[in-house]
Design a protein around this motif. Structure first.
Motif, PDB file in Angstrom:
ATOM      1  N   LEU A 155       0.784  -1.349   0.150  1.00  0.00           N
ATOM      2  CA  LEU A 155       0.007  -0.195  -0.025  1.00  0.00           C
ATOM      3  C   LEU A 155       0.861   1.330   0.058  1.00  0.00           C
ATOM      4  CD1 LEU A 155      -2.841  -0.955   2.541  1.00  0.00           C
ATOM      5  CD2 LEU A 155      -3.187  -0.718   0.183  1.00  0.00           C
ATOM      6  N   MET A 156       2.204   1.158   0.197  1.00  0.00           N
ATOM      7  CA  MET A 156       3.115   2.364  -0.002  1.00  0.00           C
ATOM      8  C   MET A 156       3.273   2.738  -1.292  1.00  0.00           C
ATOM      9  SD  MET A 156       3.379   2.823   3.337  1.00  0.00           S
ATOM     10  CE  MET A 156       4.634   4.095   3.170  1.00  0.00           C
ATOM     11  N   CYS A 157       2.988   1.762  -2.376  1.00  0.00           N
ATOM     12  CA  CYS A 157       3.285   2.129  -3.745  1.00  0.00           C
ATOM     13  C   CYS A 157       1.956   2.633  -4.430  1.00  0.00           C
ATOM     14  CB  CYS A 157       3.611   0.461  -4.359  1.00  0.00           C
ATOM     15  SG  CYS A 157       3.368   0.895  -6.163  1.00  0.00           S
ATOM     16  N   GLU A 158       2.149   3.873  -4.861  1.00  0.00           N
ATOM     17  CA  GLU A 158       1.013   4.636  -5.375  1.00  0.00           C
ATOM     18  C   GLU A 158       0.310   3.905  -6.277  1.00  0.00           C
ATOM     19  OE1 GLU A 158      -1.648   7.508  -5.101  1.00  0.00           O
ATOM     20  OE2 GLU A 158       0.350   7.438  -3.873  1.00  0.00           O
TER      21      GLU A 158
ATOM     22  N   PHE B  76      -0.378   0.311  -6.573  1.00  0.00           N
ATOM     23  CA  PHE B  76      -1.134  -0.424  -5.979  1.00  0.00           C
ATOM     24  C   PHE B  76      -2.131   0.168  -5.156  1.00  0.00           C
ATOM     25  CE2 PHE B  76      -2.071  -3.158  -2.457  1.00  0.00           C
ATOM     26  CZ  PHE B  76      -1.996  -4.484  -2.980  1.00  0.00           C
ATOM     27  N   ARG B  77      -2.021   1.430  -4.504  1.00  0.00           N
ATOM     28  CA  ARG B  77      -2.960   2.132  -3.653  1.00  0.00           C
ATOM     29  C   ARG B  77      -3.956   2.364  -4.629  1.00  0.00           C
ATOM     30  NH1 ARG B  77      -1.732   5.617   1.056  1.00  0.00           N
ATOM     31  NH2 ARG B  77      -3.463   7.119   0.925  1.00  0.00           N
ATOM     32  N   THR B  78      -3.693   2.996  -5.852  1.00  0.00           N
ATOM     33  CA  THR B  78      -4.970   3.500  -6.684  1.00  0.00           C
ATOM     34  C   THR B  78      -5.619   2.119  -7.159  1.00  0.00           C
ATOM     35  OG1 THR B  78      -3.293   5.225  -7.274  1.00  0.00           O
ATOM     36  CG2 THR B  78      -5.073   4.436  -8.871  1.00  0.00           C
ATOM     37  N   ALA B  79      -5.127   1.125  -7.433  1.00  0.00           N
ATOM     38  CA  ALA B  79      -5.649  -0.069  -7.833  1.00  0.00           C
ATOM     39  C   ALA B  79      -6.660  -0.573  -6.784  1.00  0.00           C
ATOM     40  CB  ALA B  79      -4.833  -1.238  -8.236  1.00  0.00           C
ATOM     41  N   VAL B  80      -6.395  -0.584  -5.477  1.00  0.00           N
ATOM     42  CA  VAL B  80      -7.091  -0.754  -4.273  1.00  0.00           C
ATOM     43  C   VAL B  80      -8.390   0.008  -4.285  1.00  0.00           C
ATOM     44  CG1 VAL B  80      -7.155  -0.877  -1.928  1.00  0.00           C
ATOM     45  CG2 VAL B  80      -5.273  -1.908  -2.908  1.00  0.00           C
ATOM     46  N   LYS B  81      -8.266   1.233  -4.329  1.00  0.00           N
ATOM     47  CA  LYS B  81      -9.130   2.292  -4.108  1.00  0.00           C
ATOM     48  C   LYS B  81     -10.153   2.006  -5.489  1.00  0.00           C
ATOM     49  CE  LYS B  81      -6.717   5.887  -4.042  1.00  0.00           C
ATOM     50  NZ  LYS B  81      -6.319   7.596  -4.104  1.00  0.00           N
ATOM     51  N   ASP B  82      -9.790   2.047  -6.543  1.00  0.00           N
ATOM     52  CA  ASP B  82     -10.513   1.483  -7.819  1.00  0.00           C
ATOM     53  C   ASP B  82     -11.347   0.152  -7.636  1.00  0.00           C
ATOM     54  OD1 ASP B  82      -9.503   3.843  -8.949  1.00  0.00           O
ATOM     55  OD2 ASP B  82      -8.241   2.763 -10.574  1.00  0.00           O
ATOM     56  N   ALA B  83     -10.850  -0.805  -7.046  1.00  0.00           N
ATOM     57  CA  ALA B  83     -11.547  -1.975  -6.815  1.00  0.00           C
ATOM     58  C   ALA B  83     -12.763  -1.913  -5.759  1.00  0.00           C
ATOM     59  CB  ALA B  83     -10.603  -2.848  -6.394  1.00  0.00           C
ATOM     60  N   ILE B  84     -12.305  -0.762  -4.530  1.00  0.00           N
ATOM     61  CA  ILE B  84     -13.272  -0.656  -3.652  1.00  0.00           C
ATOM     62  C   ILE B  84     -14.667  -0.169  -4.122  1.00  0.00           C
ATOM     63  CG2 ILE B  84     -13.666   0.195  -1.436  1.00  0.00           C
ATOM     64  CD1 ILE B  84     -11.039  -0.204  -0.935  1.00  0.00           C
ATOM     65  N   ARG B  85     -14.067   0.937  -5.294  1.00  0.00           N
ATOM     66  CA  ARG B  85     -15.324   1.780  -5.641  1.00  0.00           C
ATOM     67  C   ARG B  85     -16.294   1.031  -6.496  1.00  0.00           C
ATOM     68  NH1 ARG B  85     -11.055   5.336  -6.754  1.00  0.00           N
ATOM     69  NH2 ARG B  85     -11.040   7.107  -5.247  1.00  0.00           N
ATOM     70  N   ALA B  86     -15.624  -0.349  -7.272  1.00  0.00           N
ATOM     71  CA  ALA B  86     -16.543  -0.911  -8.264  1.00  0.00           C
ATOM     72  C   ALA B  86     -17.756  -2.045  -7.690  1.00  0.00           C
ATOM     73  CB  ALA B  86     -15.368  -1.403  -9.100  1.00  0.00           C
TER      74      ALA B  86
ATOM     75  N   LEU C  64     -11.230   7.128   0.710  1.00  0.00           N
ATOM     76  CA  LEU C  64     -10.562   5.779   0.565  1.00  0.00           C
ATOM     77  C   LEU C  64      -9.149   6.275   0.842  1.00  0.00           C
ATOM     78  CD1 LEU C  64     -12.467   4.389  -2.670  1.00  0.00           C
ATOM     79  CD2 LEU C  64     -12.637   3.747   0.069  1.00  0.00           C
ATOM     80  N   ASP C  65      -8.831   7.356   0.677  1.00  0.00           N
ATOM     81  CA  ASP C  65      -7.357   7.631   1.060  1.00  0.00           C
ATOM     82  C   ASP C  65      -7.130   7.543   2.535  1.00  0.00           C
ATOM     83  OD1 ASP C  65      -6.103   8.307  -1.373  1.00  0.00           O
ATOM     84  OD2 ASP C  65      -7.067  10.051  -1.731  1.00  0.00           O
ATOM     85  N   THR C  66      -8.075   8.106   3.149  1.00  0.00           N
ATOM     86  CA  THR C  66      -7.871   7.833   4.686  1.00  0.00           C
ATOM     87  C   THR C  66      -8.219   6.530   5.235  1.00  0.00           C
ATOM     88  OG1 THR C  66      -9.696   9.839   4.638  1.00  0.00           O
ATOM     89  CG2 THR C  66      -9.111   8.948   6.892  1.00  0.00           C
ATOM     90  N   LEU C  67      -9.007   5.688   4.456  1.00  0.00           N
ATOM     91  CA  LEU C  67      -9.017   3.871   4.745  1.00  0.00           C
ATOM     92  C   LEU C  67      -7.821   3.639   4.685  1.00  0.00           C
ATOM     93  CD1 LEU C  67     -11.718   1.875   3.571  1.00  0.00           C
ATOM     94  CD2 LEU C  67      -9.485   1.385   3.313  1.00  0.00           C
ATOM     95  N   VAL C  68      -7.048   3.727   3.438  1.00  0.00           N
ATOM     96  CA  VAL C  68      -5.711   3.135   3.322  1.00  0.00           C
ATOM     97  C   VAL C  68      -4.605   3.819   4.168  1.00  0.00           C
ATOM     98  CG1 VAL C  68      -3.811   2.766   1.543  1.00  0.00           C
ATOM     99  CG2 VAL C  68      -6.411   2.835   0.768  1.00  0.00           C
ATOM    100  N   ASP C  69      -4.797   4.826   4.568  1.00  0.00           N
ATOM    101  CA  ASP C  69      -3.654   5.451   5.418  1.00  0.00           C
ATOM    102  C   ASP C  69      -3.943   4.938   6.719  1.00  0.00           C
ATOM    103  OD1 ASP C  69      -2.851   7.170   3.428  1.00  0.00           O
ATOM    104  OD2 ASP C  69      -3.541   8.935   4.240  1.00  0.00           O
TER     105      ASP C  69
END
Length: 530
Positions: A307-310, A312-322, A368-373
């Motif tokens: 999750l420190m990789c931008e 990977f982080r973007t892919a996670v957020k996109d998947a949560i939204r879908a 979702l940025d908050t969630l990942v953080d």
């Protein structure tokens, strides 16, 4: 130590659902020896005038395997009349073999209690001989069988590994484990295929043991996930139960009635399918459960590193939204950040705030940025997900094959235990059903007692438990029906329930006149043994 005594003058709810009747109960040692009119004698008495005398309650899904190592009394459940705690939702304290040894060692370091038990009975026997308040029993965690060979990798077990895992399960069942418990929305349990679970269930069928599951999806694919459990039962011949039956997410609330109908249809075909619930509109889990399964490969430490990789982080957020049915999207089921309440973790500054509120405080445009953080900063963050409806709780309780659970620890409402995050279900699940739900007419009192006693005891094959009759074990809950109520809330969860007068565990009075005695009568229970 136990001794002879009479429970005098109460109304008997014997656990079978039979109508209340006036009866005394004579206890000798750890057993009930007489039920009816017991003559006056010099034997000690417990006053039950104006109270109901019921079998002690069975918590089908308890997470108290750690908290009981800290305080063996299990007070949040004892105050509700619970006398038996059942573990094993996906993970169990044994068996620990192979690659799981290192994982269990990590868990022990994180939780400060022991997790490295070679077999389930090693844990149960240790607790019983050390002294524990409630009876303890356990399923084999399906995660344990996978992690012994595949660790936390997202891959199928090889044919040889599956054979060895089935052998390990067979050994644990021969030694009295209740069955197999799976948790199919969490890693690594989610990596198990239907075929793998069916292979395990075939072993269960040979022992008349139970397959019990947090099914793969409780939201958009609820019905399909129920079909998987029913298919496993049908193919294997094993009995099966659904952990905490629910329809998660506002759009899915109408699915509860079809889900119940699906189970009824299976039962009509001769399949032994049951379920349990906790009576709340919010569930609880780790915040990292909001991240899709495919990103958990390698375990929680690997996830936080990636999750420190931008990208990977973007892919996670996109998947949560879908939206979709390939995983149980807790974030969307809760209606987004406003429906996620942070109960607590290692970092207390967020406790009691919704994810949306934390995002606003931190100036994050995207929650979702908050969630990942938070997942990166606090791996132990526990959340409440407001994703169910009260109407569906009541609907589930109309089905006679639904029992009650807490899906929680058994806490002590005093520091340092009360500093731990928890859901109010830890202190209120049984009192909530027995009190408000009965008084509001959702259930008759006799049937509410049956859901907490003989129904789970029979399903779990706990011999001579869950009923009040001559020869049964003296596990008793004596309560004042007009006073039973839950007091725990989401903002103030560490509050004991009210209305319990006495609780007896194997003939030991663990709770007298509204308070704990600190006498420990619990035992290790095995399937089918007396």
């Amino acid at each position: 130590m136990s001794s002879d005594f009479v429970v005098r003058g109460g109304l008997l709810a014997d656990g079978t659902g039979a109508p209340l009747r006036r009866a005394d109960v004579l206890v000798r040692g750890d057993r009930i020896v007489s039920v009816g009119e017991v003559p006056d004698s010099d034997v000690a008495e417990l006053d039950a005038e104006g109270a109901v005398v019921a079998p002690g309650f069975v918590n089908v899904l308890s997470q108290a395997y750690e908290s009981l190592q800290r305080d063996p009394r299990g007070l949040s459940d004892l105050y509700q009349g619970v006398t038996t705690e059942v573990f094993g939702e996906g993970y169990s304290l044994g068996p620990v073999e192979g690659r799981m040894r290192a994982i269990a060692k990590d868990y022990a370091e994180q939780t400060h209690v022991r997790h490295e038990w070679p077999r389930i009975n090693d844990y149960l026997n240790h607790m019983a001989t050390s002294g524990v308040g409630p009876n303890l029993a356990s399923f084999v965690g399906a995660d344990n069988l996978r992690m012994a060979f595949a660790g936390q990798e997202d891959r199928p077990l090889t044919a040889g590994e599956l054979t060895a895992a089935c052998g390990l399960l067979d050994e644990e069942l021969a030694n009295g484990a209740l069955g197999l418990g799976s948790a199919l929305i969490y890693a690594p349990g989610m990596y198990a295929s239907t075929e793998e679970l069916t292979a395990f269930a075939e072993v269960l069928a040979r022992h008349d043991a139970l397959y019990i599951s947090h099914i793969r999806n409780e939201s958009d694919a609820l019905l399909e996930s129920l079909d998987e459990l029913i298919t496993i039962a049908e193919r294997s011949g094993a009995r099966a139960e659904v952990y905490h039956l629910k329809a998660a997410g506002r759009d899915n609330w109408p699915s509860m009635a079809p889900a119940i109908a699906r189970i009824e249809e299976a039962r009509a075909r001769g399949l032994a399918i049951t379920a349990d619930i906790y009576p709340y509109e919010a569930g609880a889990t780790g915040l990292d459960a909001c991240i899709p399964p495919r990103f958990h490969d390698g375990g929680p430490d690997a996830l936080r590193g990636k999750l420190m990789c931008e990208d990977f982080r973007t892919a996670v957020k996109d998947a949560i939204r879908a939206p979709g049915t390939d995983w149980d999207n807790c974030y969307l089921s809760a209606g987004g950040a406003d429906g996620i309440l942070l109960l607590g973790g290692d970092t207390s500054e967020w406790n009691g705030m919704t994810l949306a509120q934390v995002a606003t405080r931190h100036g994050d445009a995207d929650p979702l940025d908050t969630l990942v953080d938070i997942v990166v900063a606090d791996s132990r963050m526990i959340i409440a997900l407001f994703e169910m409806t009260e109407d569906n709780v009541r609907l589930a309780l109309q089905s006679p094959w639904v029992s009650v659970c807490s899906d929680s620890e058994a806490w002590t409402a005093a520091p340092p235990y009360s500093d731990s995050p928890t859901h109010p279900r830890a202190y209120g699940s049984f009192a909530r059903v027995l009190g408000p739900y009965v008084r509001e007419g959702v259930l008759h009192l006799e049937d509410a007692v049956r859901r907490m006693t003989s129904l789970p005891a029979r399903t779990l094959r706990l011999a001579d438990r869950g009923v009040i009759r001559e020869g049964a074990f003296a596990d008793l809950a004596i309560f004042e029906p007009d006073k039973v109520r839950d007091l725990a809330t989401y903002s103030d969860p560490h509050r004991y329930a009210e209305g319990m007068r006495h609780v007896v565990v194997n003939g030991v009075v663990a709770f007298r006149e509204g308070g704990p005695t600190d006498d420990l009568g619990g035992r290790a229970l095995r399937r089918g043994s007396k």
